[in-house]
Design an enzyme around this catalytic site. Structure first.
Site, mmCIF file in Angstrom:
data_model
loop_
_atom_site.group_PDB
_atom_site.id
_atom_site.type_symbol
_atom_site.label_atom_id
_atom_site.label_comp_id
_atom_site.label_asym_id
_atom_site.label_seq_id
_atom_site.Cartn_x
_atom_site.Cartn_y
_atom_site.Cartn_z
ATOM 1 N N ASP A 18 0.830 -1.210 0.000
ATOM 2 C CA ASP A 18 0.000 0.000 0.000
ATOM 3 C C ASP A 18 0.866 1.262 0.000
ATOM 4 O OD1 ASP A 18 -2.295 1.482 0.004
ATOM 5 O OD2 ASP A 18 -2.647 1.322 2.156
ATOM 6 N N HIS A 35 2.547 3.340 -9.078
ATOM 7 C CA HIS A 35 2.392 1.903 -9.352
ATOM 8 C C HIS A 35 3.608 1.357 -10.104
ATOM 9 C CE1 HIS A 35 -1.525 2.039 -7.675
ATOM 10 N NE2 HIS A 35 -2.088 2.718 -8.653
ATOM 11 N N LEU A 129 11.927 -19.794 -4.699
ATOM 12 C CA LEU A 129 10.788 -19.093 -4.108
ATOM 13 C C LEU A 129 9.519 -19.300 -4.945
ATOM 14 C CD1 LEU A 129 10.025 -16.632 -2.022
ATOM 15 C CD2 LEU A 129 10.126 -15.270 -4.110
HETATM 16 C C1 FPP Z 1 -1.928 0.071 -3.356
HETATM 17 O O1 FPP Z 1 -1.465 1.409 -3.376
HETATM 18 C C2 FPP Z 1 -1.376 -0.647 -4.490
HETATM 19 C C3 FPP Z 1 -2.108 -1.262 -5.472
HETATM 20 C C4 FPP Z 1 -3.572 -1.285 -5.500
HETATM 21 C C5 FPP Z 1 -1.443 -1.921 -6.603
HETATM 22 C C6 FPP Z 1 -0.202 -2.695 -6.268
HETATM 23 C C7 FPP Z 1 0.393 -3.139 -7.541
HETATM 24 C C8 FPP Z 1 1.691 -3.123 -7.839
HETATM 25 C C9 FPP Z 1 2.759 -2.728 -6.907
HETATM 26 C C10 FPP Z 1 2.122 -3.536 -9.211
HETATM 27 C C11 FPP Z 1 1.816 -4.973 -9.543
HETATM 28 C C12 FPP Z 1 2.688 -5.952 -8.871
HETATM 29 C C13 FPP Z 1 2.987 -7.185 -9.347
HETATM 30 C C14 FPP Z 1 3.825 -8.083 -8.524
HETATM 31 C C15 FPP Z 1 2.513 -7.691 -10.661
HETATM 32 P P1 FPP Z 1 -2.552 2.577 -3.435
HETATM 33 O O2 FPP Z 1 -2.749 2.926 -4.869
HETATM 34 O O3 FPP Z 1 -3.789 2.162 -2.716
HETATM 35 O O4 FPP Z 1 -1.805 3.726 -2.673
HETATM 36 P P2 FPP Z 1 -2.484 4.873 -1.806
HETATM 37 O O5 FPP Z 1 -3.108 4.213 -0.597
HETATM 38 O O6 FPP Z 1 -1.331 5.734 -1.447
HETATM 39 O O7 FPP Z 1 -3.480 5.552 -2.699
#
Ligand code: FPP
Length: 235
Positions: A18, A35, A129
């Site tokens: 997050d 992202h 892994l």
């Molecule tokens: C949460 O941050 C993150 C996500 C919803 C997406 C996570 C995805 C990745 C890191 C890329 C994909 C990974 C792989 C391994 C394929 P948020 O957007 O909710 O952040 P915020 O709370 O600051 O808004």
């Protein structure tokens, strides 16, 4: 601080990644940059997890609730995941990493499902892994799908905890010993609800793109000091 030799390494770690959006906003960048950077961090953490001897790593890449985001952001995340699956197969092969998927494939674009199946097949024989990518994953949804599988199977009356556990998405992976959430929030957000019954939880204020291998080692060192009783006692 490097991990002590005697540190107890969790076999299965789950991570709620997050803070990508906030990381980008703080820098005046579009959320998509967060992202993109988050994905780079994910790769670093996969390698670090493998190096310290974690056997299974579950990454919450896209939840069943993430469809509520703007179509731009959903489209970007799907594109990022698709591009990653296609372009990083070599990265996983080089590092002997086996990819598996958790989540509902029926709600995903067909090309992404195909890409997921392709990397699963191409990495199935690796014994390093195991990277469990949770994509279109929700803990409640997983339990509902498991119960439906049993109800539609040959033995619908045999509905107990063992039967449900066996019908979940990854019955081959042990329950997570440790779940890490970055981004300073203190909740599970529908991640591995059934499997986390006795997981240790670790919350980090670091925004996911800033999370480092040292942070991972810190979480493991903290885990190592916990006393796990699984509802029993140690006397
Ligand atoms: C949460 O941050 C993150 C996500 C919803 C997406 C996570 C995805 C990745 C890191 C890329 C994909 C990974 C792989 C391994 C394929 P948020 O957007 O909710 O952040 P915020 O709370 O600051 O808004």
């Amino acid at each position: 601080m490097a991990l002590e030799q005697s540190a107890l390494i969790p076999a299965h770690v789950g991570i709620i990644m997050d803070g990508n959006g906030r990381w980008a906003t703080q820098r005046g960048l579009p959320r998509s940059e967060g992202h993109r950077q988050g994905l780079e961090t994910a790769k670093k953490i996969v390698l670090a997890a493998s190096r310290v001897g974690i056997r299974y790593l579950s990454l919450y890449a896209f939840s069943t609730e993430n469809w509520k985001r703007t179509s731009d952001e959903v489209g970007f995340l799907m594109g990022l995941i698709k591009h990653h699956l296609r372009s990083e197969l070599d990265f996983y092969k080089r590092n002997g990493i086996r990819i598996v998927h958790s989540g509902d494939p029926t709600g995903l674009p067909q090309d992404i499902v195909r890409d997921i199946r392709d990397v699963e097949t191409a990495t199935a024989h690796f014994d390093g892994l195991v990277l469990n990518m949770a994509i279109n994953y929700g803990g409640r949804d997983e339990i509902v799908r498991a119960v439906r599988r049993i109800a539609q199977g040959p033995n619908p009356g045999a509905l107990d905890a063992a039967a449900i556990a066996a019908a979940l998405d990854r019955p081959d992976i042990p329950d997570p010993d440790l779940i890490i959430r970055t981004g300073g929030e203190y909740r599970l957000s529908n991640f591995l609800l059934w499997e986390s019954a006795y997981s240790e939880l670790f919350f980090s204020d670091a925004l996911w793109p800033d999370f480092s291998s040292l942070d991972l080692e810190g979480a493991i060192a903290d885990f190592s000091r916990r006393e796990r009783r699984f509802g029993g006692h140690n006397e």
